[in-house]
Each structure stands twice: as structure tokens, then as C-alpha cells.
Write an enzyme that holds these catalytic residues in place. Structure first.
Site, PDB file in Angstrom:
ATOM      1  CB  SER A 112      -0.936   0.024   1.215  1.00 37.38           C
ATOM      2  OG  SER A 112      -1.831  -1.058   1.177  1.00 37.38           O
ATOM      3  CB  CYS A 158      -4.546  -0.688   7.197  1.00 36.05           C
ATOM      4  SG  CYS A 158      -3.058  -1.374   7.939  1.00 36.05           S
ATOM      5  CG  ASN A 198      -5.351  -0.824   3.204  1.00 38.38           C
ATOM      6  OD1 ASN A 198      -6.284  -1.200   3.906  1.00 38.38           O
ATOM      7  ND2 ASN A 198      -4.093  -0.974   3.557  1.00 38.38           N
ATOM      8  CB  SER A 206      -0.116 -15.575   6.053  1.00 42.02           C
ATOM      9  OG  SER A 206      -0.601 -14.347   6.525  1.00 42.02           O
TER      10      SER A 206
END
Ligand SMILES: Cc1cc2nc3c(=O)[nH]c(=O)nc-3n(C[C@H](O)[C@H](O)[C@H](O)COP(=O)(O)OP(=O)(O)OC[C@H]3O[C@@H](n4cnc5c(N)ncnc54)[C@H](O)[C@@H]3O)c2cc1C
Ligand SMILES: Cc1cc2nc3c(=O)[nH]c(=O)nc-3n(C[C@H](O)[C@H](O)[C@H](O)COP(=O)(O)OP(=O)(O)OC[C@H]3O[C@@H](n4cnc5c(N)ncnc54)[C@H](O)[C@@H]3O)c2cc1C
Ligand SMILES: Cc1cc2nc3c(=O)[nH]c(=O)nc-3n(C[C@H](O)[C@H](O)[C@H](O)COP(=O)(O)O)c2cc1C
Ligand SMILES: Cc1cc2nc3c(=O)[nH]c(=O)nc-3n(C[C@H](O)[C@H](O)[C@H](O)COP(=O)(O)O)c2cc1C
Ligand code: FES
Ligand code: FES
Lengths: 270, 301, 301, 270
Positions: free
Chosen positions: C43, C125, C122, C262
């Protein structure tokens, strides 16, 4: 911390179905499940419901459950055909404690034959094996065992006319030295068997039934006195049964309300 | 050696989470015997409710997902259990829920008369259509339900909160201002959903369910940390605790007592005495005390 | 064989999650080469920002917790990277953030002129004091930021949402109404906190951090399920996906593309080609297609 | 899916500290860490920061890191005393590929000795071992190895006055057949070593440094060209280095901004 392996339903196809009678079906699955006789699995019919069933057959490659059509779920379950998919969680619970070399009596009532069948198959010694059913048609697994059972039916259509408890009493008074009795069937029958054993000081193991949700001792749906049927049982020994004040008296409905056993079974079976 | 908690003495800092086992006096008594300091009853509702169809509880390995759906005989239909509980020799926390402030109040008043040691109001359950959770995500409604209940009960009030609140510290403060005597946090996380790809449908009959167990511990610790900053009343820290070290972590975040639910699955019903003993051992080996470590994670700020 | 997505063709349905690796053209290219259909940049913010001190990312076994804190050179200080990206032969999704509608708009306008294939905003966050998340929990602010950004860009707009929203379907609908071309869900869960009991303090320097990885999959699946019910624009489903089966689950919930973050840790940087291949194999062995299983978990309702 | 074991910081007490010089300290820990020479750990000083350090000593019971005091973190780190607690994550990354029976040259500059020391200890064969430092005082681990290093210092206070690369070139031209060169030190030095090796067609392994966050290949902080230093490295071989366009040219600041290497190091070292 011993976190157990993942226990999401294992999706298995029905490998084979045997209609044991018009109200009993055995569903076979191909999957090497770990197993001790007396343990059960939670059976999920997707989109329908999930209920506990005892493992009625087990070998290296697979296992089976035997279902008596009673209510909504079991009536649906016996219509499942080969190739249809169900979810299996488990096995759960503590099974029977098996004593080789002891003189054993096995007392089965109706569908209570299901958990006892794999137990009988593990026994080598001579065994007193009593099986009761409503009528001849409902006798489960004839010809399956190396021991010939003593039969009884409610209507006398096969074997003795009357109750398994009659045959058990007769065995006890004629042949001495029964070391242990295993039983499964209607709770009232199991309770009678337990009383007979207590009177003769014979240890006894019974397999109880209660409404279940989690199957692993968390939700509390299945508690019976101080015992958690899914986790501490479903098989209980005499010592525990003596202090289990809800044995043959009370059970929890789905709501958690404790009711007398007849009310519980009329709820269940209506 | 006992632990004081809002005017009562508990034998240790462990608490049985609501909805775990607590379905009858007998089993509550067993949980107490197996080392639990304070046992909480399954949440009691305004009407008889069967809860959802199965599957309702599924183990996911790192925790579980459940949508039991608040089954309850209904507060009016539990006379036998109340009668049995009267002769108890252990403290009981009665959890209740309702669909409106009025319902919470009605149930609370009735239950209070039955003499539990505490009443916990479940304003945080994600598993029913209308019960509970909405109260727990809004400061005003949390305040309203706590003050309404507080008026009609004569035992201490514990407010059980949901991690779904945007600012859980703020909700806790609203509860304290409205008269809550303690906060219990957290209820389950999410909700989540697990789809079986062979069946092509959600596994839970209710589709969605709350997450619990080890995987939610970081969320629970953060919530307790936030609440500790916001309030002065004691906190029951709950969510993912399985070991004495987990409990110590929760106490450092600010909890006074530690709740245990899912870990009953992972470590057995005697998880309470195990966790209590492990906590004691940790304190001893670190030559410290509850008082010294309580809220210790806040020190550096 | 390619997959259409808002007017572009992607080589498969996998998407690199923002904040994972995407720090330079070279590494984005490598991720693409290792099988990723659409790569998302880290981002980009309105000002240069270092992010938080370490520790910023910790593996918890069932997933990870991070509070990297939105480091960014700032949109104006990336000329070299933009220049390199111009000659790319793969599609790029540029993620941006801001602290106000005006900031989002300013960054978006500038970035749009650099010719990314998509812009992802985004608004979700959890790891900075003021950036992003607030927009994602409120329907009005989500609508405002999307429509403001939409006005100034000439590439498709993807809105990235937070699971912390009380009704994520409603937020998604607000974004669609404001002109969003797709939804990306979810950002990290929580926030959570992990306290080290020996150090007696939170491990992350920022104290709190977002949860990701396998443990958040049930929350992500539920969010995508809710969003699919609420909108008609496509969804990038993201959160805890590590395998082809996880991806199939997300598609049954309603996702058109599947994001991976992840799992780069758990299965390596070629997790993209692995997941894409496993998806194909699953579809083949089940004699079905994306179209047939897309949203399939909704059928029984 | 191969989920790795939990990687929260392991809290360890400093077992022993050796001040190697006034700006270098070695901290020893008692914990049996798995390890390949060249791997590193993330070192957390609670309440302060966390940074990567190579393992400079390793045996069955413990390990050590050697820190050069440069900036905020490392200056704090060398003040840690016996008994103080730090968090250790790792080990991370790929270490050196060790070739027994090959003719090996090891070239260390300053603190670059840290990863090379455990490597040298694994070597049995005759080895060319070149160590450079600012002054005599900064020479790391004298007397630790069975091979006597060739020394050089910037000021000539010990050994050769000049650069390690002078000694490497000399070795290559006098003794033939170096099969592999391992090096760690300032990036500009490593790059020179690499160029010398390329010119002589000798394979080379270098250990790179970049700003790190996760340590396990997720956050992207440490990318260098197409390589992820924490995961693909920190040790890279010639083949990779040839295509690594940021080697000795660029690095990312904490913000992710790519800058020329001198700017990166002046940021780091100021
Ligand atoms: C450990 C264990 C092992 C078991 N093993 C076996 C086995 O091997 N074989 C076997 O056949 N069974 C076994 N059972 C029993 C089995 O789990 C089911 O209870 C049985 O099949 C009957 O289920 P059912 O849904 O068909 O009928 P029921 O339990 O009778 O339930 C359906 C009926 O109950 C009524 N009902 C449902 N919900 C409510 C409500 N909320 N309020 C009022 N009424 C309601 C409905 O009217 C319906 O007719 C076992 C049970 C346990 C606990
Ligand atoms: C794989 C690997 C292995 C390593 N092994 C070792 C080893 O064995 N031994 C060793 O000594 N080192 C090693 N390092 C280097 C080590 O990690 C540290 O970088 C080194 O100790 C210096 O850290 P520092 O914080 O003390 O100083 P610096 O990195 O110089 O950082 C602190 C300085 O940078 C400046 N700074 C900080 N943040 C900013 C910002 N946002 N903007 C501008 N300026 C800023 C400050 O002014 C401060 O003076 C290794 C690194 C890697 C990647
Ligand atoms: C099967 C199950 C049923 C639950 N029922 C209730 C309930 O009735 N009331 C309530 O307040 N919380 C209920 N919870 C939430 C727990 O009390 C607890 O808040 C949550 O599980 C987190 O704790 P744990 O991680 O230790 O399980 C239930 C949880 C589970 C797993
Ligand atoms: C280290 C790390 C950094 C992240 N940075 C960003 C970011 O800059 N912008 C963003 O939108 N999401 C960011 N995320 C969230 C991811 O894009 C993703 O939404 C989340 O990790 C869930 O996906 P996963 O479970 O596959 O990791 C970050 C996640 C991680 C783990
Ligand atoms: S079924 Fe949940 S405790 Fe037995
Ligand atoms: S430090 Fe995160 S990728 Fe290398």
C-alpha cells in the site's frame, strides 16, 4: 497441550448398504478409522442434521454403522444409497473395556446390537450371548458371529418369548461364574440388566444414549448426572452407574431441560 | 489462599465459560470439584428454545466454531435445577440473555431471586438472529441494558462483551457507568464460516458460528488490554486460554480472573486445576505474585 | 485458459495480497513468474512513512500477527519504481491508503496516471493510528471515499474491506453503489495482541497487530459469503488461503479471485502456482468448473 | 501443508558476554538451536527494537552472536549484561553450502567474521583464511581457529596494511586451484571479492545484509533485486549474484524506498 487432529467432518461416500430389515440399514464406508468397540461417530447428512451412531462393523479398510429408522434423521439415513456422501466426525468416546480370559455375557436389545457386534468379534473365550428383538424380522446380524446367540422376541416369533433379562437371569442361576456383562439396548432394559448384575455382584458395562451436539465433551448437551456421555462414556461401568442418579431416570431435551426418561424418549421417538 | 471477587471468595482464579458443560447442577458441581473457582451456567433465555440443528460445534484444530443457538429451557421452566442449586456448596454465575431490554430485565429479576452468586448478561452472542450481540456493539444499548438489569437484581452484575465491537474499551466503560460490577471478555470471535467443499455448503446448520479456542487468544488478550485501560471494575479474561502461561498472559493484560471454555476439549474437564496449578507454579518460579503482574503489560506505556 | 477480471485477462485466479513482498518491480515480477495471476503492490501512502519499530511480524503457528505500520516512500517518491513498472509484462494492482478522503483522492489521482491495471483502496488497515480502518467500518465514509476516488482515476477501483465491520455486506454494497468495480476481502482480523510473559509486555512494538493466515480463514469465508449476497461486482476472496481446497472453499463462498498472503511463509513464494494447479486438479477430479461452483454454498438458502 | 513450528520470540538470558574490543561484543546463550553456518536470528530487546544477527558461535548446548556497535540498537545490545533477557526468533535463512575436500578461501571484513567463524570451524582441509579489520584492536576471534588467518588492517597496525582483496588476489595468483571463496564484510568489499572470483572463474558465496522485519520471506522489507535476503539468502552464490542487479548498488530503506547503497549505509550508520 495435546491439541487433537482436525475434526471437521470427513466426507465419505456410502460404499454399500445392507437393509437388515425394513427398518434397519447398515451403511458401509471405506476409510481406516481408529476404533475401540463401543465408540461412536457423528454422522452428518449435509443440509439435514447430524447425529451420533455407534460403529457396528470395523476392519482395516473400513467401518459401518447400523441405523434403526425411528425419527426424522434415521428415516432419512436409511434411504441413503451407495455413492451418496455423508460427513463423519470421530470416533469419539470411551469404548468397552475388553477382558480376555474372563467369562463374559453379552446382552443386546434391538439396535443395541450395533456396538456389541464388534465387541463379540474380539472375544475368543466361550461367551453367553443374548439377543432380543421385537420380532424375528428385527434380529440383527444373524450368522455373523462364531457364537450362536440365545434369542428372544417380544412376540415369540423367534427364540424365547419374553425379555433378554429372563435369559440373563437363567444363565446366572444355572451357570456360575459370569465375570462381566456387557449390554446395550433400551435404557430401561439396560437398567434391569444392571440391577440383576448388582444383585449377583457381577461387574457390568452399559452403553448410554443422550442427545448430542459436539461429541467431544464441551457443549454439555449429553450430560447424565455428573457424567458426560460423549466423553466419559458412552460406555460406563458399574461403579459409575451406582452413583449416576440420572441413569434410567432423567435426560436433557435439546433445550437443555431435564425431563423424566419416558418424556425424553417420547420426544425422541414421536 | 482464596481469591476475593466482588464480595465473594473463590478458591482460585479460573472460571468456567458460559455454554461449556454448565447444563445442570450436577455437572457444575463436578467442574467445581475438578478445580474451577467459579462456574457459569449455560445462558438462560426468556423463552424455551431448542437451539439450532446439528452440526452445531466443530473442532478446527486451532480452535472450534459453534452455533449452538442459545438453547434454553427458558427461565420459567428450570424450577428443579434452581431447587438443586439452592443446596450447593460452590459459587455460581448465572448467565442470561434476552432479545430486548425488557426481556433481559424480566429474566434477570426472576433469576436474581433464585440466589446465584453473580448474574452475567450475555450481550455478545453471535449465534442467534436477534439475541444479544447488538447490545454489545453499541455504547448506548449496552448502557441501557446494564442499567435496566442492575435496577432489578440484588447480586453483582457481570457484562459479557463481544470482540466485534469497534471500541470494546468504550463499551466496557459504558457498562461500568451503568453499574456493572465486572466485565467478562470475550465471547466468540467472528462469526466465521466453514464450507465443506464436497458437500458445497456450510458445515454448521446455522451456516455461521463463533470462533473459540487457541486461535482467538490474541484477540481476547487485546480486548482485555483495551478494557483494562478503560475501566476500574475487575475483568474476567476469556478466550483461548488453555495453560497457566496463557492465564498469566491474560492477567498481564489486565484480567483478574481467567475463563476457560474450549480448552475443556483439549485438556480435559480438569483443565481448571491444571491451569490453576500452572499459574501458581509460574508465579512461584518467577518469585512474584498476582498483584505484581496484574496489568503488567501496560507498564511501558 | 485466461481469466477475465474487470476488462483484463489474468493467467489464473490467484492474487498476491498487498503488503506481502510487493515492494519493488523486480519482486512483483518474480511473484508473477512463480504463478501469480495478479500482483498487488504494498500500500502506497500520501507521505513517506517508516512504519513501526520491530518486532512487526510474528508467526504464531496457526497464522501470524503483524503491525508493520504502512511503511511507504510516499506516492511522490517512487518515480524509479513507476518507471520500471512501465515496461512490465504483467498486470499490477496498486494499493493505496490515506488519512482523509482528500488524501485518498490525491494519491489515487497521481497513481492512476502511472498506469497500474487496477487501484485497490485500503480502507481497512488496523495498524496505524489514523489510516484506513475507520472508512471501512462505516457505510457513509466507505461510500464517500470510494466515490471521491472513482472520480479521479481511470482504471478500475477495488475496495479492500475489514472484517471488523459489523455488517460487511452493507459496507460492500455502499462501495458498489459508490462505483467500486470489485471488492477485496478481507484485511487482517482483530487486531490482536500477544504478550510475552517473561518480558511482561506486548511483543509487537505497536502492541496490537492484525491477524492473518490459516486461523482467519473462517472469518474471511464468512465475510465473502456475506458480500456475495450483497453485491453483484466480483470479489477477491482473501484470508488464510494456503491450498487449492482453501481456494475452492472461497470460490464457493462467492469469490472470483483468491488472494494469498501469509501462505507465502508456509508454502514458499511459488504457493501461487501450487494453489492454481491444485484448484485445477480439484475441478478436474470433480468434473466441474469455476462457473458451476462459484457461490455454490449459497444454493440451499 | 508444512506449517512451521511456532516462532514467537524464545526468551533467553544472556549467559555470558565477551567484549571483543570496545565496539564489539559477543553474547552467549544456552539453548540448543538447530543451525547451519551463515544462518541468522532476529534478536529482540524488549521495549526497544528487534534486528537480525548472524550466529557467530554454535555448539550442542548453545550459541552466540557478535555485535558491532554502530547505531541505536547495536549500541544498546553490547551493554546487555549476563542474566538480561532477550527474545530470539529463528534461525532463519539459508546458510553457506559447505564443500569438504575442496580448496577453500575465506575472506572476512570486520564484523563479517561473525558468520564465517562457525564455517571455518567445520573445515578440515587446508584453507586460505583472510581477515581484515580497521585496526589491530578490531580483529575478531584471534586464537579461535586451527588455521592462522592472514591479517590486514586499514592502518597497518596488524598484518598487511591494506585490503583483504589484495591478499585474495595474491593467493589466487600464487597458489592455484582455489575451488570456492566464502566472504562476508562490507558490501563493497564483498562485491570486489566477487569480481575477483568472476575474473578467475572461482565460485563464490557472499552473505548480504538488508533491513529486515519478518525474517521469513513475507513482508518484503529485505528484497534485493528478485531475491528475498532473509529467505533465499542471506548467503547467495555466484550464479544468483550475476543477475542480482541491486548487489552493491541499491537497498530499501525502512519506508520501502529504494536508494543507492551509500545512502542506505549512511542512513544505517549515522
Ligand atoms: C452414543 C450414541 C450411539 C448411538 N448409536 C446408534 C446406533 O448405532 N443405531 C441407531 O439406530 N441409533 C443410535 N443412536 C441414536 C441416534 O443417534 C438417533 O437418536 C436415532 O437414530 C433417532 O434419531 P432420529 O432423529 O431419527 O429420531 P428422534 O431422535 O426421534 O428425533 C426425531 C423426532 O424427534 C422429534 N423432535 C425433534 N426435535 C424436537 C424438539 N426440539 N422438540 C420436540 N420434539 C422434537 C421429532 O418430532 C422427530 O419425530 C445412538 C445415540 C447415541 C447417543
Ligand atoms: C542477515 C543479517 C545478519 C547480520 N549479522 C550481524 C552481525 O552478526 N553482527 C552485527 O554487528 N550486525 C549484523 N547485522 C546488522 C544488524 O542487523 C544491524 O543492522 C546493525 O547492528 C546496526 O543496527 P543499529 O540499529 O545499531 O544501527 P543502524 O542500522 O545504523 O540504525 C540506527 C541508526 O539509523 C538511523 N535510523 C533509524 N531509523 C531511521 C529512519 N527511519 N530514517 C532515517 N534514519 C534512521 C538512526 O539515526 C540510527 O543512528 C546483520 C544484518 C543482517 C541483515
Ligand atoms: C459450544 C459453545 C457454546 C457457547 N455458549 C455460550 C453461551 O451460551 N453463552 C455465552 O455467553 N457464551 C457462550 N460461548 C462462548 C464461551 O463462553 C467463550 O466466551 C468463548 O468460547 C471463548 O472462550 P474459549 O476460547 O475458552 O472457548 C460458547 C462457546 C462454545 C464453544
Ligand atoms: C506482513 C503483512 C503486511 C500487510 N500489509 C498490508 C498492506 O500494506 N495493505 C493491505 O491492504 N493489506 C496488508 N496486509 C493484509 C494482507 O493483504 C491480507 O489482507 C491479510 O494478510 C489476509 O490474508 P492472508 O491470510 O492470506 O495473509 C498485510 C499482511 C501482512 C501479513
Ligand atoms: S455432546 Fe457436547 S458434551 Fe457431549
Ligand atoms: S524480512 Fe520480511 S521478507 Fe525478508
Amino acid at each position: 497441550m495435546e491439541i487433537k487432529s482436525q475434526q471437521k467432518p470427513l466426507m465419505l461416500r456410502v460404499e454399500k448398504k445392507i437393509m437388515e430389515s425394513k427398518e434397519f440399514a447398515t451403511l458401509f464406508f471405506k476409510y481406516p478409522l481408529p476404533f475401540i468397540p463401543g465408540q461412536f461417530v457423528m454422522v452428518w447428512i449435509p443440509g439435514f442434521d447430524e447425529k451420533p451412531y455407534t460403529i457396528s462393523f470395523h476392519d482395516q479398510d473400513g467401518f459401518a454403522i447400523t441405523i434403526e429408522a425411528k425419527g426424522l434423521f434415521s428415516k432419512k439415513a436409511i434411504t441413503l444409497d451407495k455413492g451418496e456422501i455423508v460427513g463423519i466426525r470421530g470416533p469419539f468416546g470411551n469404548g468397552f473395556t475388553i477382558h480376555q480370559n474372563k467369562r463374559v455375557a453379552v446382552v443386546a436389545g434391538g439396535c443395541g446390537m450395533a456396538p456389541l457386534a464388534p465387541l463379540v468379534e474380539t472375544l475368543d473365550q466361550e461367551t453367553i450371548f443374548i439377543q432380543g428383538a421385537r420380532t424375528k424380522e428385527f434380529i440383527l446380524f444373524p450368522d455373523r458371529f462364531k457364537f450362536e446367540p440365545q434369542y428372544c422376541t417380544d412376540d415369540g416369533s423367534f427364540g424365547h418369548k419374553g425379555f433378554v433379562t429372563d435369559l440373563l437371569k437363567a444363565s446366572i442361576s444355572s451357570k456360575k461364574n459370569i465375570d462381566i456383562v456387557y449390554t446395550c439396548g433400551p435404557e430401561i432394559m439396560m437398567h434391569k440388566v444392571f440391577e440383576i448384575c448388582e444383585a449377583s455382584k457381577i461387574p457390568c458395562q452399559v452403553s448410554l444414549e443422550r442427545y448430542m451436539r459436539c461429541g467431544f465433551g464441551v457443549c454439555g448437551a449429553c450430560v447424565c448426572g455428573k457424567e458426560i456421555v460423549c466423553k466419559d462414556g458412552p460406555v460406563f461401568e458399574s461403579q459409575t452407574l451406582r452413583n449416576m442418579k440420572d441413569f434410567n431416570t432423567k435426560a436433557l431435551l435439546k433445550s437443555g431441560k431435564a425431563v423424566d426418561l419416558p418424556d425424553y424418549f417420547s420426544w425422541r421417538c414421536k | 489462599m482464596t481469591v476475593p471477587f466482588i464480595g465473594k471468595q473463590l478458591k482460585n482464579r479460573t472460571v468456567l465459560a458460559s455454554g461449556i458443560l454448565g447444563n445442570s447442577k450436577d455437572i457444575l458441581e463436578r467442574v467445581h470439584e475438578q478445580g474451577c473457582g467459579l462456574v457459569t451456567m449455560k445462558s438462560i433465555g426468556p423463552e424455551p428454545r431448542d437451539g439450532h440443528k446439528n452440526p452445531t460445534v466443530i473442532d478446527l484444530g486451532c480452535g472450534m466454531i459453534n452455533a449452538v443457538g442459545l438453547p434454553s429451557p427458558g427461565y420459567q421452566d428450570m424450577e428443579e435445577e434452581w431447587a438443586e442449586l439452592e443446596s450447593r456448596n460452590f459459587p455460581v454465575n448465572a448467565s442470561i440473555y434476552g432479545g430486548s431490554v425488557e426481556e433481559f430485565q424480566r429474566v434477570a429479576k426472576f433469576v436474581s431471586a433464585k440466589g446465584p452468586d453473580f448474574i452475567e448478561i450475555n450481550i455478545s452472542c453471535p449465534n442467534s438472529e436477534k439475541h444479544g450481540m447488538l447490545f454489545g456493539v453499541n455504547r448506548q444499548s449496552a448502557h441501557d441494558v446494564v442499567s435496566a438489569v442492575k435496577k432489578v437484581i440484588d447480586v453483582p452484575l457481570i457484562a459479557k462483551l463481544t470482540p466485534q465491537a469497534i471500541d470494546i474499551g468504550d463499551i466496557a466503560k459504558a457498562c461500568q457507568d451503568a453499574g456493572a460490577d465486572a466485565i467478562c471478555a470475550i465471547n466468540t470471535v467472528g462469526p466465521g464460516m466453514v464450507i465443506d467443499i464436497e458437500a458445497q455448503m456450510p458445515i454448521l446448520a446455522f451456516q455461521k458460528g463463533g470462533l473459540s479456542g487457541p486461535m482467538i487468544k490474541p484477540v481476547a488478550v487485546r480486548c482485555v488490554f483495551d478494557i483494562y485501560k478503560a475501566v476500574t471494575i475487575p475483568i474476567i479474561g476469556l478466550g483461548g486460554i488453555s495453560t497457566g502461561e496463557d492465564a498469566i498472559e491474560m492477567i498481564m493484560a489486565g484480567a483478574s480472573l481467567v475463563g476457560i471454555g474450549s480448552a475443556v476439549r483439549y485438556r480435559g474437564i480438569n483443565v481448571f486445576e491444571k491451569v490453576a496449578r500452572e499459574m501458581d507454579e509460574w508465579l512461584l518460579s518467577h518469585n512474584t505474585s498476582f498483584k505484581e503482574i496484574h496489568g503488567a503489560a501496560h507498564q511501558q506505556n
